[in-house]
Design an enzyme around this catalytic site. Structure first.
Site, PDB file in Angstrom:
ATOM      1  CD  GLU B 226      -5.553   5.679  -7.134  1.00  0.00           C
ATOM      2  OE1 GLU B 226      -5.138   6.830  -6.969  1.00  0.00           O
ATOM      3  OE2 GLU B 226      -4.964   4.675  -6.687  1.00  0.00           O
ATOM      4  NE  ARG B 304       2.630   7.954  -2.475  1.00  0.00           N
ATOM      5  CZ  ARG B 304       3.791   7.723  -3.098  1.00  0.00           C
ATOM      6  NH1 ARG B 304       4.807   8.549  -2.933  1.00  0.00           N
ATOM      7  NH2 ARG B 304       3.942   6.695  -3.898  1.00  0.00           N
ATOM      8  CD  GLU B 707       1.075  11.219  -6.963  1.00  0.00           C
ATOM      9  OE1 GLU B 707       1.893  10.354  -7.324  1.00  0.00           O
ATOM     10  OE2 GLU B 707       0.287  11.047  -6.035  1.00  0.00           O
TER      11      GLU B 707
END
Lengths: 164, 780
Positions: B226, B304, B707
């Site tokens: 990423e 997160r 995920e």
């Protein structure tokens, strides 16, 4: 740096004879990928752990990253490209078809090595048990699938191959 | 419905970066890594390397024409170290040579001189020394301090959670080709073509439009590409710019392991309070994230962790504290779950410890506290279409939890040296990038006059099956066969400013844009058909199975005829469309908002058998009920669930990622980093979908799948722990993951080791009072 002496290598790959001058330390995997542009053979770990570079040497599955090109001199290699010898216009080999059908792949990087591991296995084990399939695949790593569909694909391929 | 790339993958004709035909003059780069984890770079002598024939260049920080800076969130990461090195493996220089072997050999001849500085590898130590990246964060709901008093039981504990190596099978790599003037075209194995584009432009000091990035597919990413595909692309581009030649930089596996970041290790303290029925009244947690040497995506990952610190539970009083701690290991980065799994591991540990204190099964507490419709997450969002209880109930109905319990108890009565353990793992994962602005996607659709269709989006195919889904969405929206659709490479000249393929959100964002692009063209085609066929109501025109219908009746026009007519009528057969997730926001001042478009829920039941003499174990069964809305492609989605589960199970068990106290990676090859192999997965793996109402917030009622399934893997830790508890009921067990066989033996017998050996085996964590203001009471 001194240039190492070059050795002549004559090798039959996917039914075609190739002759190249190579350094003695050139790996078979690099030979196939860079000298012959057969890039379906992938290199994942470079030391025989992941199985992505598996090819057939005289019909046996071997890791091409653990073999020097010069060791293949005078011998016969089949790579994943050799499973559909016309370069991909003909129908898939039943093993390829089974991996497609059973979704036995995701990113695809490990797929060629897994297929080449299975070709001689299925010849020797036309009716493999699940345990035998897992043993056959115990030297191949896949990071995407969790292996279930790969095992299913082998079962499907074995069935197709048995029934012609 | 098979994988879009299945035919090429099985033929070996799929091309990854290193498989592209070699252009004339291609040269190769290799990296000179820092041998030390922290120090002042005094000298870098490249004379010996440069003296080798066929070595083209040695490039160091001083050669960078633009900014020597690639930090994606905070500008704290140099592309090539200039004065200070911050982790072992950090790139110091690159060597460009005619062959990769020569480049690597020459790189090995460059000996940097570095003056060692103090090395920190422990996040708590970094925190104590003030080595904190960005701001610490706190989410608060209710008031924990006043809630403790009302609790019948309050327990505290600590979790230590290991990192995880991505092991995408295709290592990081890029190829840069010189264009006209300063233009460069890159092929990069990245999940984030736009980040590569803008980083390369910055490093080279050119406008973004001179940099074209193209990605056909990548050989696995899992978050590891990423952000961390960027440096290799930047270095290839830099070498290309400075030498004027095409340059390929593909990391060897060893270099990839050494130089790239992994999943974050966390160390956390928890305190949980419950009433005697098992209702959780209060939960406090402090997370210390081991961010490594620079920010990378760590602050976003930390966020997160905060979002998912209460997993699928409603807790009225919550205080979550989290800090991103700078240490001298490679910058940790995104990895499937993105900080969520660590947050969830801690609440699951807290529940386990509370259950032990209350003397009730862990799953009684889990079940009792599942979040329900309208209840509030600590970040202020209310649960909508909450399916935590529904997935649990369905799992119980399908798999019979009580019967599994009885079976395991019976087994444990009948066996001495082997014990079985059970764990239930409910999950709840929020879908959207938590940085609201990133929730945008674009699609470009061309229809050619033969009726075939080309679609480009910002989505990168990394095995997850996004191409299959895009082909499906496009064909379905247009009413034509999937064989007419070609999903193109991801290219920055066709799609600008794309978000990374990450956060499980790619189908929602790019698929949403694809639907809009198709609908835009369809609207034109309907208008045309209404005019040409003299049909009164153009909204009653549909295309089904490649036939144009009016009010459900055939018109005699085919798709091909429609498209040809449009062309000759000078009607555009192309559209670019944009999708931005509606109704999401987050206020970082208040730490409240509605950050997620929706949540994915699920419940897994896991069973394991432990050999309590040897520490070895088998994962016997994983039985899942997963909330998937209406699957777009059930085969692809099931593959994501199984693969995600494997990674989660691996992280909790065999994947033991360690750095020594000097910051050196202890697993520099796949031979000494164990991955799940074909024997690893449970024999009994069952996955059922929770059939549910359409999810109105994603294409065709589907739900994101990338995920969440990884989170089921956390359950195996607790199944193994329960088996260990059955063997030694009175023994205090830690919450130290992964539960390798070695760790399991240490848990079982560590108290029987001589004290000095025990200390070295368990680490000498300082004792501290994480929640100093209140006392802890344990009464069952």
């Amino acid at each position: 740096m001194e240039n190492a002496p070059l050795f002549s290598v004559k090798v039959t790959v996917n039914g075609q004879l190739f002759e190249r001058e190579v350094e003695p330390r050139l790996l078979l995997s690099d030979f196939l990928r860079h000298e012959l542009a057969l890039t379906g053979t992938h290199v994942g770990c470079e030391h025989g752990v992941c199985g992505a570079c598996t090819v057939l040497l005289n019909g046996e599955a071997v890791r091409s990253c653990l073999i020097f090109a010069v060791q293949a001199h005078g011998q016969e290699i089949v790579t994943v490209e050799g499973l559909t010898p016309d370069g991909g216009r003909e129908a898939l080999h039943p093993l390829q078809e089974a991996f497609r059908e059973a979704h036995g792949l995701q990113c695809g990087f490990c797929t060629p090595g897994i297929l080449m591991t299975l070709i001689p296995f299925l010849q020797e084990h036309p009716q493999p048990s699940e345990g035998e399939i897992r043993e056959a695949l115990s030297g191949n790593l896949c990071r995407c699938t969790g292996y279930h569909n790969i095992v299913k694909a082998v079962q499907l391929a074995a069935e197709t191959l048995r029934h012609g | 419905m098979s994988h879009y790339d299945a035919t090429h993958h099985t033929r070996g004709t799929s091309r990854y970066v290193g498989d592209l035909p070699e252009p004339e003059g291609l040269c190769h780069a290799a990296i000179v890594p820092s041998p030390l984890a922290h120090g002042k770079l005094v000298r870098l002598d490249s004379a010996a390397a440069l003296a080798l024939p066929e070595v083209i260049a040695v490039i160091t920080a001083g050669d960078i024409p633009g900014e020597n800076q690639i930090g994606p969130l905070i500008q704290d990461e140099e592309l090539l170290a200039s004065e200070t090195v911050h982790f072992s493996g950090q790139p110091l220089a690159i060597v460009v040579a005619e062959t990769p072997e020569l480049a690597r050999r020459a790189a090995g001849m460059i000996r940097p001189e570095i003056v060692l500085l103090p090395i920190i590898t422990d996040p708590r130590e970094a925190f104590d020394r003030g080595e904190i990246i960005g701001a610490t964060r706190q989410f608060v709901l209710g008031n924990v301090e006043s809630a403790w008093a009302a609790c019948d039981v309050v327990v505290e504990g600590r979790c230590d959670i290991g990192g995880q190596e991505h092991v995408y099978l295709e290592t990081q790599g890029a190829r840069a080709l010189p264009g006209e003037g300063d233009a460069i075209k890159l092929y990069s194995s990245t999940q984030s073509p736009y980040v590569v584009q803008r980083s390369v432009a910055k490093v080279l000091g050119v406008p973004y439009h001179l940099i074209e990035v193209d990605v056909k597919r990548i050989g696995g990413g899992f978050g590891g590409k990423e952000d961390q595909a960027t440096p290799w692309a930047c270095l290839a581009a830099l070498a290309c710019r400075l030498t004027g030649r095409p340059v390929e930089l593909i990391l060897s596996r060893h270099d990839d392991l050494l130089m790239t970041g992994k999943r974050h290790a966390y160390s956390s303290d928890f305190k949980i309070g419950l009433d005697k029925t098992g209702k959780i009244l209060a939960y406090a947690v402090r997370h210390y994230q081991n961010a490594g040497a620079s920010a990378d995506l760590s602050p976003a990952i930390l966020e997160r962790t905060l979002f998912h610190s209460t997993n699928a539970y409603y807790i009225p009083n919550v205080h979550i504290f989290a800090a991103s701690c700078r240490t001298n290991i490679p910058p940790a980065t995104a990895f499937r779950g993105f900080g969520g799994p660590q947050g969830m591991f801690v609440i699951e540990s807290a529940i386990a410890k509370a259950a032990e204190a209350l003397g009730i099964p862990r799953e009684e507490i889990q079940r009792r506290n599942l979040i329900r419709e309208g209840q509030e997450f600590p970040y202020g969002q209310q649960a909508e279409r909450a399916r935590a209880e529904a997935t649990w109930e369905k799992a119980d109905a399908l798999y019979d939890l009580a019967a599994i319990h009885r079976k395991i108890e019976q087994y444990n009565r009948d066996h001495y040296e082997t014990k079985k353990g059970l764990a239930v793992m409910p999950i709840c994962f929020g879908i959207s990038f938590t940085a609201t602005f990133m929730n945008q996607g674009s699609a470009l659709v061309h229809i050619y006059t033969d009726g075939s269709v080309s679609i480009s989006t910002g989505a990168v195919e990394m095995g997850q099956g996004i191409s299959s889904k895009l082909a499906n969405i496009t064909a379905r929206t247009l009413g034509i066969g999937e064989s007419r659709i070609k999903v193109e490479s991801t290219n920055t000249t066709r799609i600008a400013n794309m978000s990374p393929s990450a956060a499980s959100a790619t189908t929602d964002l790019c698929g949403g844009a694809a639907i809009r692009a198709c609908e835009e063209i369809l609207a034109r085609l309907r208008r045309l058909a209404a005019r040409e066929l003299q049909l009164g109501d153009e909204t009653a025109i549909t295309i089904e199975n490649e036939q144009v219908r009016y009010q459900g009746q055939a018109t005699g026009w085919s798709w091909r005829k429609l498209v040809e007519t449009a062309y000759f009528s000078r009607i555009s057969l192309s559209a670019h469309a944009f999708y931005a997730t509606p109704n999401i926001y987050f206020d970082k001042q208040k730490e409240k908002g509605r950050p997620f478009n929706y949540h994915v829920y699920g419940t897994a039941i896991l069973e394991a058998t432990v050999d309590c003499l040897r520490g070895t174990y088998d994962i016997d069964a994983v039985k899942i009920v997963h909330d998937l809305g209406r699957p777009l492609n059930a085969v692809v989605d099931l593959g994501q669930i199984e693969g995600g589960l494997a990674q989660g199970l691996g992280w909790m068990t065999v994947e033991d990622l360690q750095f020594d106290h000097t910051g050196k990676l202890l697993a520099g090859a796949l031979a000494n980093y164990k991955l799940p192999e074909v024997y690893f997965m449970p024999e009994d793996l069952q996955v059922n979908f929770l059939e549910n109402d359409d999810n109105p917030n994603a294409p065709y009622g589907s739900k994101a799948v990338g995920e969440p399934p990884l989170l089921y893997g956390l359950g195996v830790f607790f199944a193994l722990r329960n088996a260990a508890r059955a063997f030694r009921p009175g023994k205090t067990l830690s919450f130290h993951a992964p539960m390798t066989p070695e760790r399991l033996l240490l848990e079982l017998y560590g108290d029987q080791m001589p004290p000095d050996e025990r200390q070295s085996a368990e680490g000498n964590g300082k004792t501290r009072q994480p929640f100093p203001d209140t006392s802890t009471k344990e009464k069952a």
